[in-house]
Design an enzyme around this catalytic site. Structure first.
Site, PDB file in Angstrom:
ATOM      1  N   ASN A 258       0.805  -1.232   0.000  1.00  0.00           N
ATOM      2  CA  ASN A 258       0.000   0.000   0.000  1.00  0.00           C
ATOM      3  C   ASN A 258       0.836   1.280   0.000  1.00  0.00           C
ATOM      4  O   ASN A 258       0.346   2.327  -0.410  1.00  0.00           O
ATOM      5  CB  ASN A 258      -0.931  -0.020   1.221  1.00  0.00           C
ATOM      6  CG  ASN A 258      -1.611   1.302   1.446  1.00  0.00           C
ATOM      7  OD1 ASN A 258      -2.525   1.680   0.714  1.00  0.00           O
ATOM      8  ND2 ASN A 258      -1.143   2.056   2.444  1.00  0.00           N
TER       9      ASN A 258
ATOM     10  N   TYR B 112       2.865   9.323 -11.660  1.00  0.00           N
ATOM     11  CA  TYR B 112       1.959   8.723 -10.663  1.00  0.00           C
ATOM     12  C   TYR B 112       0.973   7.765 -11.333  1.00  0.00           C
ATOM     13  O   TYR B 112       0.967   6.570 -11.009  1.00  0.00           O
ATOM     14  CB  TYR B 112       1.270   9.801  -9.815  1.00  0.00           C
ATOM     15  CG  TYR B 112       0.338   9.198  -8.795  1.00  0.00           C
ATOM     16  CD1 TYR B 112       0.847   8.417  -7.742  1.00  0.00           C
ATOM     17  CD2 TYR B 112      -1.038   9.344  -8.873  1.00  0.00           C
ATOM     18  CE1 TYR B 112       0.000   7.830  -6.814  1.00  0.00           C
ATOM     19  CE2 TYR B 112      -1.894   8.762  -7.946  1.00  0.00           C
ATOM     20  CZ  TYR B 112      -1.371   8.004  -6.925  1.00  0.00           C
ATOM     21  OH  TYR B 112      -2.210   7.403  -6.007  1.00  0.00           O
TER      22      TYR B 112
ATOM     23  N   LYS C 143       0.791   3.504 -11.307  1.00  0.00           N
ATOM     24  CA  LYS C 143      -0.388   2.715 -10.933  1.00  0.00           C
ATOM     25  C   LYS C 143      -0.829   1.801 -12.091  1.00  0.00           C
ATOM     26  O   LYS C 143      -1.374   0.725 -11.856  1.00  0.00           O
ATOM     27  CB  LYS C 143      -1.520   3.639 -10.468  1.00  0.00           C
ATOM     28  CG  LYS C 143      -1.172   4.432  -9.192  1.00  0.00           C
ATOM     29  CD  LYS C 143      -0.868   3.501  -7.997  1.00  0.00           C
ATOM     30  CE  LYS C 143      -0.686   4.263  -6.698  1.00  0.00           C
ATOM     31  NZ  LYS C 143      -0.419   3.386  -5.538  1.00  0.00           N
TER      32      LYS C 143
HETATM   33  P1  NAD Z   1      -0.628   8.734   2.944  1.00  0.00           P
HETATM   34  O1  NAD Z   1       0.389   9.710   2.461  1.00  0.00           O
HETATM   35  O2  NAD Z   1      -1.572   9.146   4.017  1.00  0.00           O
HETATM   36  O3  NAD Z   1       0.102   7.376   3.402  1.00  0.00           O
HETATM   37  C1  NAD Z   1       1.146   6.831   2.659  1.00  0.00           C
HETATM   38  C2  NAD Z   1       1.818   5.716   3.422  1.00  0.00           C
HETATM   39  O4  NAD Z   1       2.900   5.244   2.632  1.00  0.00           O
HETATM   40  C3  NAD Z   1       2.382   6.148   4.767  1.00  0.00           C
HETATM   41  O5  NAD Z   1       2.177   5.132   5.722  1.00  0.00           O
HETATM   42  C4  NAD Z   1       3.879   6.307   4.477  1.00  0.00           C
HETATM   43  O6  NAD Z   1       4.705   5.993   5.593  1.00  0.00           O
HETATM   44  C5  NAD Z   1       4.086   5.258   3.383  1.00  0.00           C
HETATM   45  N1  NAD Z   1       5.229   5.636   2.552  1.00  0.00           N
HETATM   46  C6  NAD Z   1       5.326   6.707   1.721  1.00  0.00           C
HETATM   47  N2  NAD Z   1       6.557   6.731   1.162  1.00  0.00           N
HETATM   48  C7  NAD Z   1       7.240   5.661   1.650  1.00  0.00           C
HETATM   49  C8  NAD Z   1       8.546   5.152   1.463  1.00  0.00           C
HETATM   50  N3  NAD Z   1       9.417   5.737   0.640  1.00  0.00           N
HETATM   51  N4  NAD Z   1       8.903   4.041   2.136  1.00  0.00           N
HETATM   52  C9  NAD Z   1       8.042   3.430   2.950  1.00  0.00           C
HETATM   53  N5  NAD Z   1       6.781   3.862   3.188  1.00  0.00           N
HETATM   54  C10 NAD Z   1       6.400   4.962   2.536  1.00  0.00           C
HETATM   55  O7  NAD Z   1      -1.404   8.289   1.639  1.00  0.00           O
HETATM   56  P2  NAD Z   1      -2.777   7.519   1.372  1.00  0.00           P
HETATM   57  O8  NAD Z   1      -3.691   8.482   0.716  1.00  0.00           O
HETATM   58  O9  NAD Z   1      -3.235   6.744   2.551  1.00  0.00           O
HETATM   59  O10 NAD Z   1      -2.270   6.515   0.214  1.00  0.00           O
HETATM   60  C11 NAD Z   1      -2.087   5.137   0.402  1.00  0.00           C
HETATM   61  C12 NAD Z   1      -2.105   4.477  -0.952  1.00  0.00           C
HETATM   62  O11 NAD Z   1      -3.348   4.757  -1.579  1.00  0.00           O
HETATM   63  C13 NAD Z   1      -1.023   4.985  -1.908  1.00  0.00           C
HETATM   64  O12 NAD Z   1      -0.519   3.885  -2.647  1.00  0.00           O
HETATM   65  C14 NAD Z   1      -1.785   5.941  -2.812  1.00  0.00           C
HETATM   66  O13 NAD Z   1      -1.180   6.053  -4.073  1.00  0.00           O
HETATM   67  C15 NAD Z   1      -3.138   5.251  -2.882  1.00  0.00           C
HETATM   68  N6  NAD Z   1      -4.274   6.103  -3.255  1.00  0.00           N
HETATM   69  C16 NAD Z   1      -4.675   7.149  -2.480  1.00  0.00           C
HETATM   70  C17 NAD Z   1      -5.779   7.898  -2.865  1.00  0.00           C
HETATM   71  C18 NAD Z   1      -6.281   9.062  -2.030  1.00  0.00           C
HETATM   72  O14 NAD Z   1      -7.130   9.825  -2.515  1.00  0.00           O
HETATM   73  N7  NAD Z   1      -5.823   9.241  -0.805  1.00  0.00           N
HETATM   74  C19 NAD Z   1      -6.472   7.584  -4.041  1.00  0.00           C
HETATM   75  C20 NAD Z   1      -6.026   6.506  -4.811  1.00  0.00           C
HETATM   76  C21 NAD Z   1      -4.936   5.760  -4.411  1.00  0.00           C
END
Ligand code: NAD
Length: 246
Positions: free
Chosen positions: A90, A154, A158
């Site tokens: 994730n 990005y 994905k």
């Molecule tokens: P967030 O920024 O709140 O959390 C991201 C997590 O990834 C954190 O726990 C962070 O520690 C970890 N992380 C980031 N870079 C890292 C690294 N280099 N090494 C290890 N860990 C790392 O983001 P989120 O919105 O919860 O996103 C989680 C996933 O969901 C991601 O893959 C994101 O692309 C995807 N996503 C999010 C959304 C949205 O709208 N929030 C929509 C579609 C997909």
């Protein structure tokens, strides 16, 4: 739904990942969360323990692009819990850098965090999942279907996640290992909560269900795919986006 299962969730310290961890714990799993730093891992563990002191949860912060570090932690998890059933890839970072200004550093940051870490963790987990007929789940995004107007790497990353999901589902099916992805729409994590009303309201108008997704909406899809309820589902990219189509 996940009684006695052992799950690893990368990027489990906040946002969608933390909600996946919480949902898996509430469904009987033992969960190991990964974060990027000791401090964020400790904070997440404290938050969860404050909610329920009986949660079986622990945390690590390996560099996800370093196969040796990841292998070492997976081995520790296996020694501690006796098996590993579920890996959720994730951890991810987003990008909005325009192509004219795009740096190679930004390219590497997005590709390494989103693609290489998923490849490395999936590679290192297979030997354990063969023993349990386990599950790999990946976090994709709705931009993996439609692209986005800037930050090209990005959505590209994905699209790669979808490719990894579909290909590994076929490669690992003979071992009884299922591989699926969830493609969330805009989800109300801290980043989105901080956006001004003027940005959020027009966005909501483009979503047929009339609201932004919650981390819980997304975590429930992961729960289904991780569970035996999805025993015949593999190679699927499950869109959880309120029918948003752009
Ligand atoms: P967030 O920024 O709140 O959390 C991201 C997590 O990834 C954190 O726990 C962070 O520690 C970890 N992380 C980031 N870079 C890292 C690294 N280099 N090494 C290890 N860990 C790392 O983001 P989120 O919105 O919860 O996103 C989680 C996933 O969901 C991601 O893959 C994101 O692309 C995807 N996503 C999010 C959304 C949205 O709208 N929030 C929509 C579609 C997909």
């Amino acid at each position: 739904m996940l009684n006695e299962k052992v799950a690893i969730v990368t990027g489990g310290t906040r946002g969608i990942g933390l909600e996946i961890v919480r949902t898996f714990l509430n469904n009987g799993a033992k969960v190991v969360l990964f974060g990027s730093k000791e401090e964020s891992v400790t904070n997440a563990l404290n938050t969860l323990k404050a909610e329920n002191e009986n949660y079986e949860v622990s945390g690590y912060y390996p560099k996800l692009t370093d196969i040796n570090e990841v292998k070492k932690v997976f081995e520790e998890v296996k020694n501690k819990y006796g098996k590993i059933d579920i890996l959720v890839n994730n951890a991810g970072v987003s990008s909005s850098m325009k192509i004219e200004n795009h740096t190679m550093e930004e390219y590497d940051r997005v590709v390494d965090t989103n693609i290489k870490s998923t490849f490395v963790c999936s590679n290192a987990i297979v030997e354990y999942l063969k023993e349990t007929k386990g599950v790999i789940l990946n976090t994709s995004s709705m931009v993996s279907i439609y692209g986005q107007p800037s930050g090209v790497m990005y959505p590209a990353s994905k699209y790669a996640i979808n490719g990894i999901t579909k290909s590994l589902s076929r490669e690992l099916a003979p071992f009884g290992i299922r591989v699926n992805a969830v493609a969330p729409g805009v989800t109300e994590t801290d980043m989105v909560k901080a956006l001004p009303k003027e940005m959020i309201e027009p966005l909501i108008k483009t979503i047929p269900l009339g609201r932004i997704g919650t981390p819980k909406d997304i975590a429930n899809a992961f729960l289904f795919l991780a569970s035996d309820m999805a025993s015949y589902v593999t190679g699927e990219i499950l869109q959880v986006d309120g029918a948003a189509r752009s």
